[in-house]
Design an enzyme around this catalytic site. Structure first.
Site, PDB file in Angstrom:
ATOM      1  N   HIS A  67       0.844  -1.193   0.000  1.00 17.10           N
ATOM      2  CA  HIS A  67       0.000   0.000   0.000  1.00 17.10           C
ATOM      3  C   HIS A  67       0.878   1.242   0.000  1.00 17.10           C
ATOM      4  O   HIS A  67       1.963   1.258   0.608  1.00 17.10           O
ATOM      5  CB  HIS A  67      -0.909   0.010   1.227  1.00 17.10           C
ATOM      6  N   CYS A  89      -0.160   2.183  -5.037  1.00 18.42           N
ATOM      7  CA  CYS A  89      -1.100   3.218  -5.464  1.00 18.42           C
ATOM      8  C   CYS A  89      -0.491   4.594  -5.250  1.00 18.42           C
ATOM      9  O   CYS A  89       0.385   4.795  -4.405  1.00 18.42           O
ATOM     10  CB  CYS A  89      -2.404   3.103  -4.684  1.00 18.42           C
TER      11      CYS A  89
END
Length: 801
Positions: free
Chosen positions: A386, A435
């Site tokens: 992440h 991301c």
């Protein structure tokens, strides 16, 4: 000279055998040849391949040098490069022999091609060869020799063509007692009007229009990288012919004319080319033209080395975070980190691969990574997990980040870059598989240190700004979209930015990611720096050697040991590394008394620091033990039954690893099971020696942080040998070159420039005659990464980071 551009594989077996005999020696032989060819990354051999060569001496007819030459031939090593390497070795006998052999060898350069023609037309079969002066040609139709002047030249003219000319033709080229035969070529007669054409020509309306036949076919040829490839195919027909070219049976949409022209060819253009000729009523296929691509052209038949940038060292830190405590868990990082680790180690990188790190462990790992950097070193950081991007800064999220995390809970990538620049590195590469959406919980504008103008920075983002990066979940092993395409290109001998541009183009052709994920490249790289650049061997400073040695010691596997139980059972305890912080322990029963009918050695009582799934411990297969990336090739013997236990999070081990081996056995005259226990301490394996769980002096994620080597305890250079002798046997991932007091982390011996990531058992040869290694080989095949593999019907398996 065209004959020197050919591959080693074009040499006859007789020549290769004689050359191998000259190289089957220890002073100036095949090992020295392996060192010489390593200057070309695409040709050099791995340690496993060198070991395979050396094992040939165990066979009565085995030849290590012959096996080495076969490996070079499979890599399309050219004859001129082989000659260059032999001269570099100063092997005068082999140089003289190869020069004479190539000059005297008969090599067919133009093969006769099958043809179809109308009656009365002119057909010419051509066969040309290179070799010594005065080559003789003799044509045969079937087994019948063709007499006359036409049958004794390189061109056989059949004019005017008649039904008697139909058949198969072959040419023999000779010089003295030496001779070779060409391929067979078939001549067929076709009727251009009123009848259907022969064989490979198809017609929708036979007899209604004129036929279609090829009058010029593409010819096989050999060319060099950077040259222009031209293939011609011409046909006559009514309606006029149309053309469609195929490369290795794959259509080439941009090639729709009779002439195929490819400027500046590379090795990717080698293979078989065919042309489909068609019109409204007919379709005809040309014969196959084989194109070989050798190294770039040389001047005066001598090998010219290109001045390339050299790295003083190459270091990579790979982090994959999957098992998040408060956020969506991921599947792909484990396989992505594993595959990239294998590829980078082949390129001589010192690779550190870590899974599931919290904030403190990530900070400590980066701090240790910085310690390995120095002037001219290539540094590469890969992160899968992440992440987010705010105000131009990228942040990597550790597994213990809270629900509403901010920059305080994460590591700032740009801050790491400033620390890398302080080391005066030669190349800084960041591959961020995460991301880049904005974090609504973080309003703090982090101010990293001022960046220097170094023109050596490359950022490869898996996705663009304010977008997500995806992984595709599979039943066995998942892959991130980014790595699925990157692994095809990362070993290419190209400038880093050129390589990443090609990855972006490949991703752009994937339908499932279109509009969702696109690679973004940011770079100020001014020189031609490649991940394949060779390492400049030089005398390292004492502090650099000390840091490298301390890191190497921290990647040592425990020695395999053998335990004798009171009942007479002997148990082997072995170890294999999957990642720098993940290990497999296995037990094998080596010997037991005849009165014991069954027994097994199971591990228990592990410390709470490490992560072990008790339900999957002591399993009979690695897959059952939860290890997806190691497979078992073959046990030393059928009765050497093994039990496997998978241990993760070794970086959290605060004390020496201690556990119990519980031996369960049953006597033939007893129904009850008996147990014996022995406690074992194996020290602090792999990365646990670095104590990544302990705070470091500097905070990499803090904008105001500073970094100093003074806070790191570096052992004195005089204790290198003593320190290393206390650590036991290093794993194949890390090995020490005692000759120069420097450390090589690529595995294998100093003669081998690279090694695959093959976790190795630490067996002792005096106990087992032929121990078998655990091999890391689980990966997603490149052929599966295409549009057909990512279908919109599988969107439930398509997840973002």
């Amino acid at each position: 000279m065209e004959e020197w551009k050919r591959s080693i594989g074009t040499l006859s077996d007789e020549i290769l055998i004689k050359l191998a005999k000259m190289l089957d020696n220890s002073t100036c032989g095949w090992r020295q040849l392996a060192n010489a060819v390593s200057e070309q990354p695409k040709i050099r051999c791995s340690e496993r391949e060198l070991t395979s060569c050396s094992l040939q001496v165990l066979s009565a007819a085995g030849s290590p040098a012959r096996t080495m030459l076969t490996l070079l031939a499979e890599r399309s090593c050219s004859l001129d490069f082989l000659l260059h390497c032999l001269r570099k070795m100063e092997h005068q006998e082999a140089v003289q022999f190869l020069t004479t052999a190539v000059a005297e060898q008969i090599q067919i350069t133009v093969q006769p091609q099958s043809q179809e023609a109308a009656p009365g037309s002119n057909v010419v079969l051509t066969c040309r060869a290179s070799g010594p002066p005065g080559l003789g040609y003799q044509w045969f139709k079937g087994k019948q020799e063709i007499l006359g002047e036409s049958g004794n030249s390189s061109e056989l003219v059949l004019c005017p063509l008649s039904p008697t000319h139909q058949g198969h033709y072959i040419c023999r080229i000779s010089h003295g007692e030496k001779f070779v035969f060409s391929k067979w070529a078939q001549v067929r007669l076709i009727i251009s009007a009123g009848s259907s054409s022969f064989c490979c020509s198809s017609s929708l309306f036979p007899g209604s229009v004129s036929g279609l036949h090829i009058i010029q076919r593409p010819q096989s040829q050999a060319t060099s990288e950077g040259d222009t490839l031209v293939l011609e195919c011409t046909a006559e027909g009514n309606p006029p012919a149309q053309y469609e070219w195929y490369h290795n049976k794959v259509p080439m949409p941009q090639q729709k004319t009779s002439s195929l022209r490819i400027p500046c060819v590379t090795t990717a253009h080698r293979g078989e080319y065919t042309c489909k000729v068609f019109n409204l009523y007919h379709e005809v296929w040309s014969s196959t033209a084989t194109v070989t691509i050798g190294p770039s052209s040389v001047t005066d038949a001598s090998w010219v080395e290109v001045d390339r940038g050299l790295a003083t060292d190459k270091v990579a830190l790979l982090i994959g975070n999957m098992n998040y405590i408060y956020h969506t868990q991921l599947c792909a990082p484990i396989s992505d980190v594993h595959e990239l680790t294998n590829l980078l180690r082949q390129l001589d990188f010192k690779v550190v691969s870590l899974l599931d790190l919290n904030w403190q462990e990530m900070h400590s790992a980066v701090t240790e990574f910085l310690l390995l950097l120095d002037k001219g070193v290539y540094g590469l950081l890969y992160f899968a997990g992440h992440g987010y991007e705010n105000y131009g800064n990228s942040f990597m999220v550790p597994i213990d980040a809270p629900v509403s995390y901010t920059s305080e809970h994460c590591l700032c990538v740009q801050n790491i870059l400033t620390k890398m620049q302080e080391k005066k590195t030669g190349l800084n590469v960041f591959l961020l598989d995460m991301c880049r959406k904005r974090n609504p919980h973080d309003d703090v504008i982090v101010q990293p240190g001022l960046l220097k103008v170094t023109a050596n920075i490359v950022f490869g983002y898996a996705t663009c700004v304010d977008a997500e990066a995806y992984e595709v979940k599979r039943e066995d092993v998942s892959n991130g979209i980014f790595i699925s395409f990157l692994k095809r290109r990362v070993c290419e001998d190209e400038k880093v930015t050129v390589m990443l541009d090609r990855v972006a183009e490949d991703m752009g052709r994937c339908v499932i990611t279109r509009g969702r994920q696109a690679l973004e490249l940011r770079s100020n790289l001014s020189e031609r720096r490649s991940l394949t650049d060779r390492i400049q061997v030089s005398q390292c400073s004492a502090s650099s050697s000390a840091r490298n040695l301390q890191w190497a010691i921290a990647h040592v596997l425990p020695e395999s040991r053998y335990l004798q139980f009171d009942c007479g059972v002997k148990v082997q305890l072995g170890f294999a590394a999957e990642f720098s912080n993940v290990m497999v322990i296995y037990t094998r029963i080596l010997d037991k008394p005849d009165e014991i009918v069954s027994c097994s050695a199971q591990l228990t009582d592990f410390p709470e620091d490490v992560d072990i799934d008790l339900k999957k411990s002591n399993q009979e297969s690695l897959l059952e033990a939860g290890c997806l990336l190691l497979i078992k090739e073959e046990l030393p013997s059928p009765e050497a039954h093994s039990l496997y236990t998978h241990i993760r999070s070794l970086q959290r081990l605060k004390r020496e690893l201690t556990f119990t081996i519980c031996l369960h056995y049953t006597y033939s005259n007893m129904d009850e099971e008996v147990q014996e226990r022995q406690q074992v301490t194996v020290g602090k394996p792999l990365v646990s020696k670095l104590n990544l769980h302990e705070p470091r002096a500097a905070h990499v994620s803090s904008a105001s942080s500073s970094f100093s080597l003074d806070s790191f305890n570096v052992p004195g250079c005089s204790s290198f040998g003593e320190d290393l002798s206390l650590t036991g046997t290093a794993s194949n991932t890390w090995s020490h070159h005692a000759q120069s007091a420097s450390v090589s982390f690529t595995g294998g011996s100093p003669t081998s420039p690279r090694s695959a990531n093959v976790p190795e058992e630490t067996d002792s040869p005096e106990i087992l005659d032929n121990p078998r290694p655990l091999v890391a080989s689980k990966s997603l095949p490149h052929s599966k990464v295409n549009d057909s593999n990512y279908k919109f019907s599988d969107m439930y398996n398509f997840h973002s980071y």
